[in-house]
Enzyme design. Structure first.
Site, mmCIF file in Angstrom:
data_model
loop_
_atom_site.group_PDB
_atom_site.id
_atom_site.type_symbol
_atom_site.label_atom_id
_atom_site.label_comp_id
_atom_site.label_asym_id
_atom_site.label_seq_id
_atom_site.Cartn_x
_atom_site.Cartn_y
_atom_site.Cartn_z
ATOM 1 N N ASN A 33 0.810 -1.221 -0.119
ATOM 2 C CA ASN A 33 0.138 -0.088 -0.125
ATOM 3 C C ASN A 33 0.972 1.197 -0.070
ATOM 4 O OD1 ASN A 33 -2.492 1.543 0.013
ATOM 5 N ND2 ASN A 33 -3.113 0.729 1.969
ATOM 6 N N HIS A 61 -8.516 3.605 8.326
ATOM 7 C CA HIS A 61 -8.970 2.232 7.790
ATOM 8 C C HIS A 61 -10.436 2.029 8.227
ATOM 9 C CE1 HIS A 61 -4.774 1.303 6.617
ATOM 10 N NE2 HIS A 61 -5.242 0.276 5.655
#
EC number: 2.3.1.-
Length: 422
Positions: free
Chosen positions: A245, A276
């Site tokens: 990521n 998140h």
């Protein structure tokens, strides 16, 4: 104002996450509005800080990365909405800087800067735009293989089996850790599929070109989000996170780590958990990640230099650190997959919190600042993203300037394009 924008955008995203998780579908992975909102939140906050750096801070107060990304004039409404809501990255990203996007939209992404032997800089333009066809085909192939792996292997190795009562009672420790590694490795291809497909979509539109390598081959990894080979064969906790990521890691560095006034590592991991979502498992994973990152850094700083002289010894060291890294990563991210507190603590308690305790002991025994030779240079080294990754992304930044300011344009092209002639 950039901080107010950051707090508002992150707060709104959190409200969206709470609505999705605790009202609609707790424990389910659904393709709803919260996914695009996560990407838009990154773009809004990134651009807010880039405008702040370019228009309200002195140039000498900026870091090299901030100076390279700084936006020197206020974007128009059309430019702002186009950057945040363009079709290429609206669903799964990946994040790109405002300068990269505007340079692509204005057709300046294929400029090449060359330095002549006499020190003068000569800017030339490619006669034809490089084709993304090969890069897109390769990434679509990776997508197909990842999807096939996910549809076949992943379902046979569920992460939830790690907390199965019968498995915990009958399996030995080596078997349990081996299954832990296999189940978490099998959980990764769905991320490989999503991020690689998003990257391929941008490349197919012509976005993502980063010049040529030393062999003259086109590079289409400007906004790539992962490097699969480095992930699977990483020999340190940091190396794994360097290649996982990537664009989100850079966003966390730019908006949090570089600007934090205290405990930047802890603040960065907490921000990552908030971004998140609101599942407790996310917070357990990222708080565990803080311990693992600090302990891994302490071990590497104090031990690694003893094993790099001999190739044979280094190979043995790399093999051991690869096994340790895979075990640590798998152990850390189990709550991220299980989501809830009870199953996460069931797993950790079944392992007697062994790596938590080991990390704390390492931090108590080994000094963290052994290789920091009294210089602030090392204080700015990110614990999650390697210096190599930072320098690579500093060099790859696209230039943006107003059309009537040729000096700034040439200066920014210089910032962007040394990476193109590697």
């Amino acid at each position: 104002l950039s901080r107010y924008c950051f707090v508002f955008a992150l707060g709104y995203l959190t409200v969206c996450q709470i609505t999705r998780v605790y009202i609609f579908d707790y424990g389910q992975y659904s393709a709803d509005f919260s996914g695009p909102m996560m990407i838009i939140t990154q773009k809004i906050t990134s651009l807010a800080f880039e405008i702040h750096d370019g228009m309200f801070r002195k140039n000498e107060d900026l870091t090299p990365s901030q100076r390279c990304l700084a936006v020197r004039r206020m974007p128009s409404l059309l430019e702002y909405l186009s950057y945040n809501c363009n079709f290429m990255g609206i669903l799964a990203g990946p994040l790109c800087s405002y300068k990269d996007y505007i340079t692509f939209i204005e057709g300046r992404s294929y400029q090449l800067q060359q330095s002549e032997a006499n020190g003068k800089e000569d800017t030339k333009y490619e006669q034809t735009d490089p084709s993304p066809n090969i890069a897109v085909a390769q990434k679509l192939l990776i997508c197909g293989l990842s999807l096939l792996f996910h549809m076949t292997i992943t379902k046979t190795l569920p992460v939830e089996y790690n907390i199965d009562d019968n498995f915990r009672a009958t399996a030995s420790w080596p078997v349990r850790f081996f299954y832990l590694y296999l189940s978490l490795m099998a959980a990764r291809p769905k991320y490989y599929f999503a991020w690689t497909l998003a990257d391929a979509i941008n490349n197919a539109a012509g976005f993502g070109f980063r010049g040529y390598d030393k062999n003259g081959v086109t590079r289409w990894d400007l906004i790539s989000n992962l490097r699969i080979q480095q992930i699977e064969f990483s020999t340190s906790f940091k190396m794994f996170l360097d290649n996982w990521n990537i664009q989100t890691a850079l966003w966390l560095k730019r908006v949090c780590y570089e600007r934090a006034t205290f405990s930047p590592t802890i603040q960065t991991f907490i921000l990552s958990a908030i971004w998140h979502g609101v599942y407790p498992g996310y917070y357990l994973t990222f708080l565990t990640g803080v311990l693992m990152t600090l302990a891994a850094r302490a071990i590497r700083n104090n031990i690694r230099h003893y094993f790099v002289e001999s190739p044979a010894v280094k190979l043995c060291y790399d093999t051991i650190t690869w096994m340790a890294t895979q075990a640590a990563i798998s152990y850390t991210v189990v709550p991220f997959v299980l989501l809830s507190v009870k199953p996460s603590f069931t797993f950790y308690s079944s392992c007697y919190f062994c790596l938590h305790i080991a990390s704390i002991l390492v931090l108590l025994v080994l000094p963290l600042k052994r290789t920091q030779k009294g210089s602030k240079k090392h204080e700015s080294v990110q614990p999650v993203w390697s210096k190599k990754l930072e320098e690579e992304n500093l060099l790859q930044k696209n230039s943006y300037s107003t059309t009537n300011n040729t000096f700034n344009q040439k200066q920014e092209i210089t910032c962007r394009y040394p990476a193109l002639n590697q």
